[in-house]
Design a protein around this motif. Structure first.
Motif, PDB file in Angstrom:
ATOM      1  N   ALA A 141       2.523  18.378 -15.866  1.00 48.95           N
ATOM      2  CA  ALA A 141       2.705  16.943 -15.613  1.00 48.95           C
ATOM      3  C   ALA A 141       1.451  16.164 -16.004  1.00 48.95           C
ATOM      4  N   TYR A 142       0.288  16.740 -15.681  1.00 51.02           N
ATOM      5  CA  TYR A 142      -0.975  16.088 -16.040  1.00 51.02           C
ATOM      6  C   TYR A 142      -1.143  16.050 -17.551  1.00 51.02           C
ATOM      7  N   ASP A 143      -0.789  17.150 -18.221  1.00 51.28           N
ATOM      8  CA  ASP A 143      -0.904  17.200 -19.679  1.00 51.28           C
ATOM      9  C   ASP A 143       0.057  16.221 -20.338  1.00 51.28           C
ATOM     10  N   SER A 144       1.241  16.048 -19.746  1.00 52.93           N
ATOM     11  CA  SER A 144       2.199  15.075 -20.290  1.00 52.93           C
ATOM     12  C   SER A 144       1.621  13.663 -20.224  1.00 52.93           C
TER      13      SER A 144
ATOM     14  N   SER B 177      -5.220   4.859 -16.370  1.00 46.19           N
ATOM     15  CA  SER B 177      -5.000   4.719 -14.932  1.00 46.19           C
ATOM     16  C   SER B 177      -3.946   5.707 -14.444  1.00 46.19           C
ATOM     17  N   THR B 178      -2.902   5.903 -15.254  1.00 48.84           N
ATOM     18  CA  THR B 178      -1.822   6.816 -14.861  1.00 48.84           C
ATOM     19  C   THR B 178      -2.322   8.250 -14.760  1.00 48.84           C
ATOM     20  N   THR B 179      -3.086   8.694 -15.756  1.00 51.26           N
ATOM     21  CA  THR B 179      -3.597  10.068 -15.723  1.00 51.26           C
ATOM     22  C   THR B 179      -4.577  10.261 -14.569  1.00 51.26           C
ATOM     23  N   HIS B 180      -5.407   9.237 -14.318  1.00 55.71           N
ATOM     24  CA  HIS B 180      -6.351   9.322 -13.211  1.00 55.71           C
ATOM     25  C   HIS B 180      -5.608   9.426 -11.886  1.00 55.71           C
ATOM     26  N   ALA B 181      -4.566   8.610 -11.715  1.00 55.10           N
ATOM     27  CA  ALA B 181      -3.788   8.633 -10.479  1.00 55.10           C
ATOM     28  C   ALA B 181      -3.067   9.971 -10.321  1.00 55.10           C
ATOM     29  N   ARG B 182      -2.558  10.496 -11.427  1.00 56.29           N
ATOM     30  CA  ARG B 182      -1.846  11.781 -11.371  1.00 56.29           C
ATOM     31  C   ARG B 182      -2.786  12.905 -10.922  1.00 56.29           C
ATOM     32  N   ALA B 183      -3.970  12.932 -11.494  1.00 49.44           N
ATOM     33  CA  ALA B 183      -4.938  13.971 -11.128  1.00 49.44           C
ATOM     34  C   ALA B 183      -5.358  13.833  -9.669  1.00 49.44           C
ATOM     35  N   LEU B 184      -5.641  12.608  -9.225  1.00 45.98           N
ATOM     36  CA  LEU B 184      -6.081  12.382  -7.850  1.00 45.98           C
ATOM     37  C   LEU B 184      -4.987  12.760  -6.860  1.00 45.98           C
ATOM     38  N   ASP B 185      -3.753  12.392  -7.154  1.00 48.11           N
ATOM     39  CA  ASP B 185      -2.639  12.702  -6.277  1.00 48.11           C
ATOM     40  C   ASP B 185      -2.474  14.209  -6.133  1.00 48.11           C
TER      41      ASP B 185
ATOM     42  N   LEU C 243      -1.588  13.001 -20.140  1.00 45.86           N
ATOM     43  CA  LEU C 243      -2.694  12.991 -21.096  1.00 45.86           C
ATOM     44  C   LEU C 243      -2.201  12.822 -22.522  1.00 45.86           C
ATOM     45  N   ALA C 244      -1.036  13.392 -22.826  1.00 45.31           N
ATOM     46  CA  ALA C 244      -0.481  13.256 -24.180  1.00 45.31           C
ATOM     47  C   ALA C 244      -0.161  11.799 -24.490  1.00 45.31           C
ATOM     48  N   GLN C 245       0.382  11.088 -23.516  1.00 53.91           N
ATOM     49  CA  GLN C 245       0.663   9.666 -23.728  1.00 53.91           C
ATOM     50  C   GLN C 245      -0.634   8.879 -23.870  1.00 53.91           C
ATOM     51  N   TRP C 246      -1.642   9.265 -23.065  1.00 54.51           N
ATOM     52  CA  TRP C 246      -2.959   8.622 -23.195  1.00 54.51           C
ATOM     53  C   TRP C 246      -3.540   8.894 -24.579  1.00 54.51           C
ATOM     54  N   GLU C 247      -3.394  10.139 -25.079  1.00 54.94           N
ATOM     55  CA  GLU C 247      -3.906  10.493 -26.402  1.00 54.94           C
ATOM     56  C   GLU C 247      -3.243   9.658 -27.490  1.00 54.94           C
ATOM     57  N   GLN C 248      -1.909   9.472 -27.380  1.00 50.74           N
ATOM     58  CA  GLN C 248      -1.191   8.680 -28.373  1.00 50.74           C
ATOM     59  C   GLN C 248      -1.667   7.229 -28.354  1.00 50.74           C
ATOM     60  N   ALA C 249      -1.854   6.681 -27.146  1.00 50.77           N
ATOM     61  CA  ALA C 249      -2.335   5.300 -27.042  1.00 50.77           C
ATOM     62  C   ALA C 249      -3.731   5.171 -27.622  1.00 50.77           C
TER      63      ALA C 249
ATOM     64  N   HIS D 238       0.808  -1.214   0.000  1.00 46.70           N
ATOM     65  CA  HIS D 238       0.000   0.000   0.000  1.00 46.70           C
ATOM     66  C   HIS D 238       0.843   1.267   0.000  1.00 46.70           C
ATOM     67  N   LEU D 239       2.069   1.180   0.520  1.00 50.10           N
ATOM     68  CA  LEU D 239       2.948   2.340   0.446  1.00 50.10           C
ATOM     69  C   LEU D 239       3.426   2.596  -0.971  1.00 50.10           C
ATOM     70  N   ASN D 240       3.470   1.543  -1.779  1.00 52.96           N
ATOM     71  CA  ASN D 240       3.986   1.674  -3.139  1.00 52.96           C
ATOM     72  C   ASN D 240       2.907   1.824  -4.190  1.00 52.96           C
ATOM     73  N   ARG D 241       1.646   1.623  -3.813  1.00 50.37           N
ATOM     74  CA  ARG D 241       0.587   1.666  -4.797  1.00 50.37           C
ATOM     75  C   ARG D 241       0.150   3.109  -5.066  1.00 50.37           C
ATOM     76  N   GLN D 242      -0.487   3.303  -6.232  1.00 55.34           N
ATOM     77  CA  GLN D 242      -1.128   4.569  -6.562  1.00 55.34           C
ATOM     78  C   GLN D 242      -2.631   4.390  -6.373  1.00 55.34           C
ATOM     79  N   THR D 243      -3.187   5.137  -5.432  1.00 54.88           N
ATOM     80  CA  THR D 243      -4.598   4.952  -5.083  1.00 54.88           C
ATOM     81  C   THR D 243      -5.512   5.131  -6.287  1.00 54.88           C
ATOM     82  N   GLY D 244      -5.276   6.204  -7.059  1.00 54.21           N
ATOM     83  CA  GLY D 244      -6.145   6.482  -8.203  1.00 54.21           C
ATOM     84  C   GLY D 244      -6.098   5.377  -9.243  1.00 54.21           C
ATOM     85  N   ALA D 245      -4.889   4.901  -9.566  1.00 56.46           N
ATOM     86  CA  ALA D 245      -4.748   3.840 -10.559  1.00 56.46           C
ATOM     87  C   ALA D 245      -5.382   2.545 -10.069  1.00 56.46           C
ATOM     88  N   LEU D 246      -5.206   2.260  -8.784  1.00 55.16           N
ATOM     89  CA  LEU D 246      -5.782   1.045  -8.209  1.00 55.16           C
ATOM     90  C   LEU D 246      -7.306   1.089  -8.281  1.00 55.16           C
TER      91      LEU D 246
END
Length: 610
Positions: A247-250, A219-227, A252-258, A133-141
């Motif tokens: 950082a959030y836009d970066s 999941s990464t963008t969601h976790a970034r925003a929540l954090d 999102l850019a990877q999410w957009e490419q995917a 739990h110390l290593n997890r990202q709450t938003g991504a989880l």
């Protein structure tokens, strides 16, 4: 145990098959009668669906014969086509109605499976160790669990109610075409189906990689925003809004490419499927028209073939969509199943009941390290006598708070034992162990709920009289009286509407309500001002009197009244005794005391000058 820092981008091979079927099968069997009734409705709907083109054929043929023979309107034969029309309408209604009944029956099965799986994952997450739990990202989880449960719903409904019935209809139609018409129609249909399925499977397997990548970035963008939002105050303190947005836009850019690659692969899939369907339908229409012209088929037969094509290829085309979504859903639940595969670093294998007689705690030759290259405790031995207060002091990083984590079994020592009244804590269930322990942590985190419910979290069945007692003992009356809503005051996210001292008093009251045999105070005043600290420590001394209590402290002035004081340095106990004994010894404790007294004197002088 596999690394819990993040789940792998590429899941194990077993998650790429139908692993989910064996996991969900018990939930399906829980309502087996509903499943069977839903399947019967499915078969009835498909039989009705297959019969509709035949009814349409007979209507066209009979109407054509009426036109050719010039039958008078009053002739009773006209009632036969009218009966067919009514039968066609009834069968179409039956097709839709049975489908709705099927959904109604199976809905309960799907919702129960989603509920059970979500609960299973939630309970499993609470069994995992603190390290995970110390290593997890709450938003991504949270996102992984949400998508996983939704994926289960899609898989259950569409696997049973779309893929199975579509293939059932395919076999029925091909068989009927071969039995009643020239073999070319059945052959074209079979070849088209095989080509369509093979192409769909091949391309979908290729694009599943992009689906997984899009999910990972989602999941990464969601976790970034929540954090960022959880640390709203820190962002404001350092005027980091622009950095957070970048950082959030970066991300999102990877999410957009995917998503872009995902969309391109979908274009390839849809185009190929449409080409196969169009060629097959065009070929069947050409052959049907040819056989009508040479007299081997009637207009009704032409209509039947045409209706079968639309009836067959529309669900087949939908089958392509369903298969794509099933693969996407399987990608969604992969991570949820991986969470269930996570094993706790601290095994809860204890089976002996915990018997508290006096409440003595012994730390025996403990050796522990969070990382192998950085040992924290190096053969530490310490005894907390029953009914006494032991204070553990030392410099930051000496290993004081680690004792608390080991006592609660958030971690296990690599060597050594912790004994409570002679019982090794590894030999008893973790739940029993933690029931006899109470803690006031360094950073008290409260639920975004009422003051009363935060207190009752320690013991939900506590009475109002017991609540009143712990509020008095923890000196919380002033807070309760000042709040307009009293005990129904909502404390805010993580208790941020309250001051540090108020949160610590709530933590003390909550611990008292739990009635633990052993009390732990883990630097409970480290973040408070001197005045509040003195008040909290007075309350701690009051409530811990006569109980077995372990106080982890940084400021020595707060523990001078302890029955015994142990000084930890570099993971070992270097001194132990009462305050006066340790001062008289002139060792590490005396040096720490002198340094803190000088520091306090400087702070007091600065405050007076200001």
């Amino acid at each position: 145990m596999k690394s819990s820092q993040s789940l792998p981008d590429t899941p194990p091979d077993r998650y790429r098959g139908w692993h989910w079927v064996t996991t969900l099968w018990p939930y399906l069997m829980e309502y087996r009668w509903r499943v069977m009734a839903a399947l019967l409705c499915l078969v009835a709907a498909k039989l009705a669906s297959v019969s509709m083109p035949f009814l349409l054929k007979y209507q066209v043929d009979h109407l054509s014969s009426v036109d050719k023979q010039g039958i008078a309107p009053a002739d009773w034969w006209l009632w036969f086509p009218l009966g067919l029309l009514l039968a066609y309408g009834a069968v179409r209604f039956l097709n839709v109605f049975m489908g709705e009944v099927r959904d109604l029956l199976f809905g309960r099965v799907t919702e129960r499976a989603m509920r059970r799986m979500a609960l299973k994952v939630f309970e499993h997450l609470h069994t995992l160790s603190l390290e995970f739990h110390l290593n997890r990202q709450t938003g991504a989880l949270q996102r992984d669990i949400e998508r996983g449960t939704n994926g289960i719903s899609f898989l259950l409904r569409f696997m049973i109610f779309n893929i199975i019935p579509t293939f059932l209809e395919l076999f029925l139609v091909i068989g009927l075409l071969l039995a009643n018409y020239p073999p070319v129609f059945g052959i074209i249909t079979a070849v088209a189906v095989v080509a369509y399925v093979a192409y769909s499977v091949k391309v979908t397997e290729w694009r599943t990689h992009y689906v997984r990548e899009a999910n990972r970035m989602d999941s990464t963008t969601h976790a970034r925003a929540l954090d960022s939002l959880l640390n709203y105050e820190t962002v404001k303190y350092f005027t980091a809004e622009r950095r957070e947005a970048e950082a959030y836009d970066s991300a999102l850019a990877q999410w957009e490419q995917a998503r872009r690659m995902n969309r391109f692969s979908l274009f390839s899939l849809n185009s190929g499927q449409a080409l196969i369907v169009s060629v097959a339908m065009g070929s069947m229409l050409l052959f049907a028209a040819y056989y009508v012209l040479i007299g081997r088929m009637t207009l009704g037969d032409f209509t039947l073939v045409n209706a079968f094509m639309f009836q067959l290829f529309v669900p087949l085309n939908f089958l392509g969509f369903v298969y794509r979504e099933i693969k996407a859903s399987m990608a969604n639940i992969e991570r949820m199943f991986e969470l269930l595969d996570e094993q706790s670093a601290v095994k809860d294998n204890g089976t002996e009941p915990l018997h508290i007689r006096k409440g003595e705690v012994v730390f025996n030759n403990l050796q522990f390290a969070y990382q192998p290259e950085r040992p924290i405790l190096k053969g530490l031995s310490l005894t907390l006598e029953a009914g006494k207060t032991l204070a553990v002091v030392g410099a930051s990083g000496a290993g004081k708070s680690t004792l608390t984590k080991l006592l609660f079994r958030f971690y296990d020592a690599q060597q050594g034992d912790i004994l409570i009244d002679g019982q090794a804590i590894q030999s008893v269930p973790q739940q029993q162990l933690r029931q006899v322990l109470g803690i006031v942590p360094q950073d008290t985190v409260l639920f975004n709920d009422t003051l009363k419910n935060n207190l009752l979290y320690a013991r939900p069945q506590a009475t109002d009289a017991e609540l009143t007692d712990v509020i008095r003992m923890a000196h919380l009356q002033k807070l309760v009286n000042e709040c307009p809503a009293g005990m129904e005051t909502v404390v805010g996210e993580r208790g941020l509407k309250l001051s540090g001292g108020e949160k610590q008093r709530i933590a003390i009251a909550r611990m008292l309500l739990k009635r633990p045999a052993i009390m732990v105070f883990d630097e409970a005043t480290s973040s408070l001002d001197s005045h509040t600290e003195r008040g909290i420590m007075a309350e701690i001394r009051e409530v811990s009197r006569g109980h077995t209590a372990l106080i982890i402290a940084h400021r020595l002035s707060t523990v001078v009244d302890a029955d015994a004081i142990a000084v930890i340095d570099d993971g070992q106990v270097v001194e132990q005794g009462t305050h006066q004994q340790l001062l008289a010894g002139g060792g590490a404790y005396a040096a720490l005391w002198q340094a803190q007294q000088q520091s306090d004197g400087v702070e007091q002088t600065d405050a007076e000058e200001k």
